[in-house]
Design a protein around this motif. Structure first.
Motif, PDB file in Angstrom:
ATOM      1  N   ARG A 116       0.849  -1.195   0.000  1.00 50.29           N
ATOM      2  CA  ARG A 116       0.000   0.000   0.000  1.00 50.29           C
ATOM      3  C   ARG A 116       0.888   1.249   0.000  1.00 50.29           C
ATOM      4  NH1 ARG A 116      -5.171  -1.519   1.329  1.00 50.29           N
ATOM      5  NH2 ARG A 116      -5.694  -0.005  -0.251  1.00 50.29           N
ATOM      6  N   PRO A 117       1.550   1.523  -1.152  1.00 48.39           N
ATOM      7  CA  PRO A 117       2.592   2.553  -1.190  1.00 48.39           C
ATOM      8  C   PRO A 117       2.172   3.929  -0.680  1.00 48.39           C
ATOM      9  CG  PRO A 117       1.994   1.799  -3.396  1.00 48.39           C
ATOM     10  CD  PRO A 117       1.371   0.853  -2.447  1.00 48.39           C
ATOM     11  N   HIS A 118       0.879   4.294  -0.825  1.00 50.61           N
ATOM     12  CA  HIS A 118       0.481   5.625  -0.336  1.00 50.61           C
ATOM     13  C   HIS A 118       0.665   5.735   1.182  1.00 50.61           C
ATOM     14  CE1 HIS A 118      -3.166   3.121  -0.245  1.00 50.61           C
ATOM     15  NE2 HIS A 118      -3.698   3.930   0.649  1.00 50.61           N
ATOM     16  N   THR A 119       0.469   4.597   1.898  1.00 48.95           N
ATOM     17  CA  THR A 119       0.640   4.640   3.360  1.00 48.95           C
ATOM     18  C   THR A 119       2.129   4.621   3.722  1.00 48.95           C
ATOM     19  OG1 THR A 119       0.581   2.230   3.702  1.00 48.95           O
ATOM     20  CG2 THR A 119      -1.525   3.352   3.641  1.00 48.95           C
ATOM     21  N   VAL A 120       2.913   3.873   2.936  1.00 54.81           N
ATOM     22  CA  VAL A 120       4.356   3.783   3.192  1.00 54.81           C
ATOM     23  C   VAL A 120       5.012   5.158   3.021  1.00 54.81           C
ATOM     24  CG1 VAL A 120       6.485   2.846   2.196  1.00 54.81           C
ATOM     25  CG2 VAL A 120       4.571   1.326   2.668  1.00 54.81           C
ATOM     26  N   ILE A 121       4.649   5.856   1.930  1.00 55.62           N
ATOM     27  CA  ILE A 121       5.219   7.197   1.700  1.00 55.62           C
ATOM     28  C   ILE A 121       4.819   8.109   2.861  1.00 55.62           C
ATOM     29  CG2 ILE A 121       5.183   9.228   0.163  1.00 55.62           C
ATOM     30  CD1 ILE A 121       4.591   7.251  -2.161  1.00 55.62           C
ATOM     31  N   GLY A 122       3.546   8.029   3.268  1.00 56.26           N
ATOM     32  CA  GLY A 122       3.054   8.868   4.379  1.00 56.26           C
ATOM     33  C   GLY A 122       3.832   8.612   5.659  1.00 56.26           C
ATOM     34  N   THR A 123       4.087   7.341   5.952  1.00 56.42           N
ATOM     35  CA  THR A 123       4.817   7.001   7.187  1.00 56.42           C
ATOM     36  C   THR A 123       6.254   7.530   7.127  1.00 56.42           C
ATOM     37  OG1 THR A 123       3.450   5.041   7.472  1.00 56.42           O
ATOM     38  CG2 THR A 123       5.549   5.055   8.641  1.00 56.42           C
ATOM     39  N   ILE A 389      -6.000  13.371  -1.517  1.00 56.74           N
ATOM     40  CA  ILE A 389      -5.968  13.697  -0.079  1.00 56.74           C
ATOM     41  C   ILE A 389      -4.637  13.239   0.541  1.00 56.74           C
ATOM     42  CG2 ILE A 389      -7.009  13.070   2.167  1.00 56.74           C
ATOM     43  CD1 ILE A 389      -9.703  13.442   0.918  1.00 56.74           C
ATOM     44  N   TRP A 390      -4.149  12.071   0.099  1.00 55.62           N
ATOM     45  CA  TRP A 390      -2.834  11.627   0.598  1.00 55.62           C
ATOM     46  C   TRP A 390      -1.734  12.589   0.145  1.00 55.62           C
ATOM     47  CZ3 TRP A 390      -1.163   8.211   4.168  1.00 55.62           C
ATOM     48  CH2 TRP A 390      -2.091   7.322   4.684  1.00 55.62           C
ATOM     49  N   LYS A 391      -1.888  13.172  -1.029  1.00 53.45           N
ATOM     50  CA  LYS A 391      -0.867  14.133  -1.480  1.00 53.45           C
ATOM     51  C   LYS A 391      -0.898  15.375  -0.591  1.00 53.45           C
ATOM     52  CE  LYS A 391      -0.506  12.210  -5.994  1.00 53.45           C
ATOM     53  NZ  LYS A 391      -1.554  11.828  -6.927  1.00 53.45           N
ATOM     54  N   LEU A 392      -2.113  15.779  -0.170  1.00 47.20           N
ATOM     55  CA  LEU A 392      -2.209  16.911   0.767  1.00 47.20           C
ATOM     56  C   LEU A 392      -1.548  16.535   2.098  1.00 47.20           C
ATOM     57  CD1 LEU A 392      -5.908  18.118   0.220  1.00 47.20           C
ATOM     58  CD2 LEU A 392      -3.813  19.170  -0.662  1.00 47.20           C
ATOM     59  N   PHE A 393      -1.694  15.268   2.473  1.00 48.28           N
ATOM     60  CA  PHE A 393      -1.065  14.768   3.703  1.00 48.28           C
ATOM     61  C   PHE A 393       0.470  14.892   3.591  1.00 48.28           C
ATOM     62  CE2 PHE A 393       0.630  11.089   6.121  1.00 48.28           C
ATOM     63  CZ  PHE A 393      -0.052  11.172   7.323  1.00 48.28           C
TER      64      PHE A 393
END
Ligand SMILES: CC(C)=CCC/C(C)=C/CC/C(C)=C/CC/C(C)=C/COP(=O)(O)OP(=O)(O)O
Ligand SMILES: O=C(O)Cc1cc(O)ccc1O
Length: 404
Positions: A116-123, A389-393
């Motif tokens: 789930r790369p969007h969560t990995v980048i966020g972390t 929304i993840w990009k805003l994160f």
């Protein structure tokens, strides 16, 4: 083992039948099929369920064509000897290289989706960003800091993969409807492979956390492990994802509280050996990410309403409807941006004031303009807005180290 003791509590339809019906309604360009299976001869086969309507036949024809095209385009052309009879070999070598590379690239691709790369980048971004809040001068950018940061990021990413992987193991049937491209749902990974991956990643995360010897880091990993497990696992009193408020609190506890406080404390107290001081930017980051975590928790279920309803997951979208949840999320984020602008305006540093006010005002405007153009009847449009929304994160974590 089809999925790990998943027992949908309120099945109105038999799951495979409902899955087929749901898949037919989805705005994916997919026929209503069961998981993709490898038939042992290298060919992907699809076992079509029940009725074979015109759509299925068309899709089957397309897949047959695609398969034969695929075979033709990989058929080696015999160039092993030239006109004078000398051996050339390059085509055979190219074919060998392709046959070696193809399975490697498809395993990498499957693992990429599994993580789930969007969560990995966020972390990764969030931990780097809060760690920078502990930096007081340029001399703090020492090998000691970089090592402490790397250890924290790697251990957290291992735990991230454990959490999202475990979720996929317990959601195989739901994901066949909601997220059929995830490798367990598609059949690319067997449940045994999934179990092996998540076990290894949990062990590596705890192993690294233990070896580093930082109490804040170890506790961050441990609490995330407990909450991530309780969120997904199907045992009595657990599988908290069924209860919308509890599910949101799990994500909030990790993304808003643990990431900000524990990872800051890891750098501040364990790496720099300084007393714990909860600065203005740290409090701001925790407050802002509280809003953001709630939005992620609510929004991620908007596109998944079909599978969640069938399997008795009482998400806010299932209970209140997609439209209401969508605009609640947009409203919450706009409120968070308004608070950020006000807080920036009270900063004593001129450059920080300007960056915080202007940065958040720009993000708020982009959000509003994008939200107004989303087609809420399209699953693709909602999913792509969720990724926005993840990009805003991510953008927020670029701004946080500049807040003073
Ligand atoms: C180790 C640290 C500090 C961070 C890990 C970062 C993560 C993954 C934080 C999230 C915390 C948590 C308790 C998450 C559970 C959320 C989860 C696995 C959500 C997936 O929920 P579904 O509703 O099944 O969504 P999908 O349909 O997208 O799979
Ligand atoms: O990481 C998170 O904050 C929550 C989350 C969101 C998502 O879209 C998929 C997995 C997941 O853990």
């Amino acid at each position: 083992m089809d999925s790990l003791s998943l027992r949908p509590s309120s099945l109105l339809l038999s799951a495979p039948c409902a899955a087929a019906a749901a898949a037919r309604r989805r705005d994916h360009i997919l026929p209503p099929f069961r998981p993709i299976q490898q038939n042992g001869k290298g060919r992907i086969s699809l076992s079509i369920q029940r009725s074979r309507g015109p759509t299925v036949n068309l899709c089957q024809k397309f897949l047959d064509w695609k398969y034969s095209y695929h075979r033709m385009s990989h058929r080696p052309i015999n160039t092993s000897a030239n006109a004078s009879g000398q051996s050339l070999q390059p085509e055979t070598e190219a074919h060998d290289a392709a046959s070696i590379w193809k399975p490697i690239s498809s395993s990498l691709d499957a693992f990429y989706r599994f993580s789930r790369p969007h969560t990995v980048i966020g972390t990764a971004l969030s931990i780097v960003s809060v760690s920078l809040l502990a930096v007081e001068s340029m001399s703090d950018f020492s090998p000691l800091f970089l090592t402490g940061l790397m250890e924290a990021v790697v251990a957290a990413l291992f735990m991230n993969i454990y959490i999202v992987g475990l979720n996929q193991l317990f959601d195989i049937e739901i994901d066949k409807i909601n997220k059929p491209t995830l490798p367990l749902a598609s059949g690319e990974y067997s449940p045994a492979v999934g179990v092996a991956i998540v076990s290894v990643f949990a062990a590596m995360s705890f192993g690294l956390g233990w070896a580093v010897g930082s109490p804040p880091l170890f506790w961050a990993l441990f609490i995330s492990f407990v909450l991530g497990t309780a969120y997904s696992i199907n045992l009595p009193y657990f599988r908290w994802k069924r209860f919308a408020v509890v599910a949101a609190l799990c994500i909030l506890a990790v993304r808003a509280v643990i990431v900000q406080l524990a990872f800051f404390l890891h750098i501040q107290t364990f790496v720099f050996r300084r007393p714990a001081v909860f600065s203005r930017p740290l409090i701001f980051a925790t407050a802002f990410m509280t809003f953001f975590s709630v939005v992620i928790a609510l929004f991620k279920d908007i596109p998944d309403i079909e599978g969640d309803r069938i399997f008795g997951i009482q998400s806010f979208s299932v209970r209140l409807g997609q439209n209401k949840v969508f605009w609640t999320c947009v409203g919450l984020l706009e409120m968070a941006y308004a608070v950020a602008v006000l807080m920036g305006a009270t900063s004593s540093s001129l450059w920080s004031k300007s960056v915080t006010v202007i940065g958040h005002a720009i993000l708020a405007t982009i959000l509003w303009n994008s939200a107004r153009s989303v087609d809420l009847t399209s699953k693709t449009a909602i999913t792509s807005f969720y990724m926005f929304i993840w990009k805003l994160f991510y953008a927020e974590y670029l701004l946080i180290p500049l807040v003073r």
